[in-house]
Design a protein around this motif. Structure first.
Motif, short mmCIF file in Angstrom:
data_model
loop_
_atom_site.label_atom_id
_atom_site.label_comp_id
_atom_site.label_asym_id
_atom_site.label_seq_id
_atom_site.Cartn_x
_atom_site.Cartn_y
_atom_site.Cartn_z
N PRO A 263 -52.00 -30.60 6.64
CA PRO A 263 -51.77 -31.86 7.77
C PRO A 263 -51.13 -32.98 6.51
N THR A 264 -51.55 -33.21 5.23
CA THR A 264 -51.01 -34.09 4.54
C THR A 264 -49.36 -33.81 4.19
N ILE A 265 -49.02 -32.79 4.12
CA ILE A 265 -47.65 -32.18 3.70
C ILE A 265 -46.81 -32.57 5.01
N GLU A 266 -47.58 -32.26 6.25
CA GLU A 266 -46.67 -32.46 7.44
C GLU A 266 -46.37 -33.84 7.52
N ALA A 267 -47.53 -34.69 7.35
CA ALA A 267 -47.35 -36.29 7.55
C ALA A 267 -46.53 -36.82 6.63
N VAL A 268 -46.18 -36.19 5.36
CA VAL A 268 -45.12 -36.70 4.46
C VAL A 268 -43.84 -36.31 5.08
N ALA A 269 -43.48 -34.95 5.36
CA ALA A 269 -42.17 -34.48 5.89
C ALA A 269 -42.04 -35.43 6.94
N PHE A 270 -42.79 -35.61 7.85
CA PHE A 270 -42.83 -36.54 9.29
C PHE A 270 -42.11 -38.05 8.87
N PHE A 271 -43.14 -38.50 7.74
CA PHE A 271 -42.49 -39.80 7.29
C PHE A 271 -41.19 -40.05 6.82
N ILE A 272 -40.89 -38.87 5.96
CA ILE A 272 -39.50 -38.86 5.48
C ILE A 272 -38.37 -38.91 6.47
N VAL A 273 -38.39 -37.91 7.39
CA VAL A 273 -37.40 -37.82 8.36
C VAL A 273 -37.46 -39.06 9.22
N SER A 274 -38.36 -39.64 9.78
CA SER A 274 -38.59 -40.86 10.42
C SER A 274 -38.17 -41.95 9.75
N GLU A 275 -38.31 -42.44 8.43
CA GLU A 275 -38.03 -43.50 7.80
C GLU A 275 -36.40 -43.29 7.41
N ALA A 276 -35.93 -42.14 7.04
CA ALA A 276 -34.55 -41.89 6.87
C ALA A 276 -33.57 -42.00 8.02
N LEU A 277 -34.28 -41.64 9.19
CA LEU A 277 -33.34 -41.77 10.50
C LEU A 277 -33.37 -43.26 11.02
N THR A 278 -34.50 -44.03 10.53
CA THR A 278 -34.68 -45.46 10.76
C THR A 278 -33.43 -46.21 9.95
N ASN A 279 -33.65 -45.73 8.92
CA ASN A 279 -32.56 -46.34 7.85
C ASN A 279 -31.25 -45.96 8.19
N ILE A 280 -30.74 -44.93 8.56
CA ILE A 280 -29.45 -44.48 9.14
C ILE A 280 -29.08 -45.33 10.38
N ALA A 281 -30.21 -45.64 11.12
CA ALA A 281 -29.75 -46.44 12.48
C ALA A 281 -29.51 -47.87 11.92
N LYS A 282 -30.17 -48.47 11.23
CA LYS A 282 -30.20 -49.71 10.58
C LYS A 282 -29.07 -50.30 9.69
N LEU B 132 -34.04 -31.84 4.50
CA LEU B 132 -32.63 -32.43 4.21
C LEU B 132 -32.01 -33.22 5.44
N VAL B 133 -31.92 -34.50 5.02
CA VAL B 133 -31.31 -35.42 5.93
C VAL B 133 -29.90 -35.69 5.47
N TRP B 134 -29.02 -35.80 6.57
CA TRP B 134 -27.67 -36.19 6.19
C TRP B 134 -27.03 -37.13 7.20
N ASP B 135 -26.33 -37.90 7.07
CA ASP B 135 -25.48 -38.97 7.78
C ASP B 135 -23.94 -38.85 7.33
N ASP B 136 -23.18 -39.45 8.07
CA ASP B 136 -21.67 -39.53 8.03
C ASP B 136 -21.32 -41.15 8.07
N GLY B 137 -22.31 -42.01 7.53
CA GLY B 137 -22.41 -43.20 7.56
C GLY B 137 -21.58 -43.77 6.21
N ARG B 138 -21.56 -44.96 5.90
CA ARG B 138 -20.73 -45.64 4.63
C ARG B 138 -21.21 -45.34 3.39
N GLY B 139 -22.48 -44.74 3.33
CA GLY B 139 -22.81 -44.56 1.92
C GLY B 139 -23.46 -45.76 1.34
N GLY B 140 -23.43 -45.58 0.09
CA GLY B 140 -23.93 -46.64 -0.82
C GLY B 140 -25.35 -47.17 -0.79
N ALA B 141 -26.12 -46.21 -0.54
CA ALA B 141 -27.77 -46.26 -0.32
C ALA B 141 -28.35 -46.08 -1.84
#
Length: 386
Positions: free
Chosen positions: A296-315, A336-345
């Motif tokens: 459950p701990t690893i699942e929670a960390v993986a969920f947090f990673i994807v959720s936070e990454a997608l939030t950052n992409i949107a913002k 792995l989380v990938w996006d076609d944005g402007r980069g520079g993160a």
């Protein structure tokens, strides 16, 4: 190892450490031998002898030798290792002090040898005829070489003394392994406790505050629909309160979902990430390949990673699409989380990546970020499944 310059403070501190170390080692070795007739007194004195040596290393080299538990008796390995160091240190100190002193002394003799004919008209027994310019130049060249070599030799002898002290006065390999195992277990317990606390908060918010807000929104909506004869200012205030209650309910639901969604416990990472991807404001291609669920701990960390990454992409990313790939390979979970944005993160951009990396480090995971200016941005994470 950085080579110190002859006139640097580092060179003189190394030299002082080596030279002072010899009389200190001789005194402590003598006390050790004298107290050998009273083993109980010697065993109690060894930690004090060791603290003196630790102070010397800290004062001259800035080195901190980890402390070990007080020896329980002569059967303890720590007792014999401390005893061995105090008996061996005069030998190491003598060799080191002689080599360093000879190097510095010979350097001074070589560089000042040209003054010998002026001070002593007759050639000294141990020197060649320094009235010869070639001989004087040879002495000066040798002195210069030794002047440059002496700090290197002092640094090497100090490093040798420190290595011997760390081996014999510091914790043994077994003690370090036990400490690492204890710290690992403690950290795992803290992480599990924090994860359980997040679930409790999520449950309390869902069953308590969220239900109250639902009731409040419904009551305000009912009042808004039925009390049509109120004055216009009152109807506007009621309508505004209704919209605020619905917005607060939405934000609370998002907060609860971000803490630890119930679907993550019930149906696993695939279902939880599907919900996150569906709510994203941009198209997200999601691939999840997990044959067997992780902890459950690893699942929670993986969920947090994807959720936070997608939030950052949107913002921040100004992206038009994103991809998320989660798969398990033996004892590692790859995200792995990938996006076609402007980069520079980066970690200093206020995007939460530093907190993301700290969350990953807490479970001994690895984090790699690739985000050149102009994009795309790729986040690669590996988490231990066990």
């Amino acid at each position: 190892m950085k080579v110190p310059r002859p006139w640097s403070s580092r060179a003189w501190l190394d030299t002082a450490h080596v030279v002072i170390g010899l009389p200190v080692a001789v005194v402590l070795c003598g006390l050790t031998i004298v107290l050998a007739v009273a083993p109980r007194v010697l065993r109690r004195g060894l930690p004090w002898f060791t603290s003196v040596q630790r102070s010397r290393f800290a004062a001259f080299l800035g080195a901190d030798i980890p402390r070990i538990a007080a020896p329980a008796g002569w059967r303890a390995r720590a007792t014999w290792r401390q005893l061995g160091y105090h008996l061996l240190s005069p030998v190491v100190g003598l060799v080191s002090a002689v080599l360093v002193a000879v190097a510095w002394g010979a350097a001074v003799v070589g560089l000042t040898a040209f003054t010998q004919p002026m001070l002593y008209p007759r050639p000294m027994v141990f020197l060649l005829d320094l009235r010869n310019p070639v001989v004087a130049a040879a002495y000066a060249a040798a002195g210069l070489v030794l002047l440059l070599l002496a700090p290197v030799l002092a640094r090497a002898m100090a490093a040798l003394d420190l290595a011997v002290a760390r081996t014999l006065l510091g914790p043994s390999r077994d003690e370090l392994d036990r400490r690492i195992e204890t710290l690992t277990e403690s950290r795992a317990g803290v992480i599990d406790a924090a994860d359980a606390e997040r679930r409790r908060i999520e449950r309390d918010l869902h069953d308590g505050a969220q239900q109250r807000l639902v009731s409040l929104a419904m009551n305000l909506g009912l009042a808004r629909a039925t009390l049509t004869d109120l004055p216009e200012p009152a109807r506007e205030a009621l309508a505004q309160a209704h919209e605020e209650a619905k917005q607060a309910l939405k934000e609370l639901r998002d907060l609860v979902r971000g803490l630890h969604p119930a679907v993550l416990n019930d149906q696993g990472l695939d279902a939880a990430l599907s919900g996150v991807a569906a709510r994203a404001p941009i198209p997200v291609r999601l691939r999840v390949d997990i044959e067997r669920r992780t902890s459950p701990t690893i699942e929670a960390v993986a969920f947090f990673i994807v959720s936070e990454a997608l939030t950052n992409i949107a913002k921040h990313a100004a992206a038009t699409k994103a991809e998320v790939d989660v798969r398990r390979e033996r004892d590692r979970l790859h995200v792995l989380v990938w996006d076609d944005g402007r980069g520079g993160a980066g970690f200093d951009g206020g995007t939460g990546l530093r907190g993301l990396a700290q969350r990953i480090d807490s479970v001994d995971g690895t984090f790699r970020l690739s985000s050149p200016f102009g994009g795309p941005t790729t986040i690669e994470v590996e988490l231990p499944c066990e």
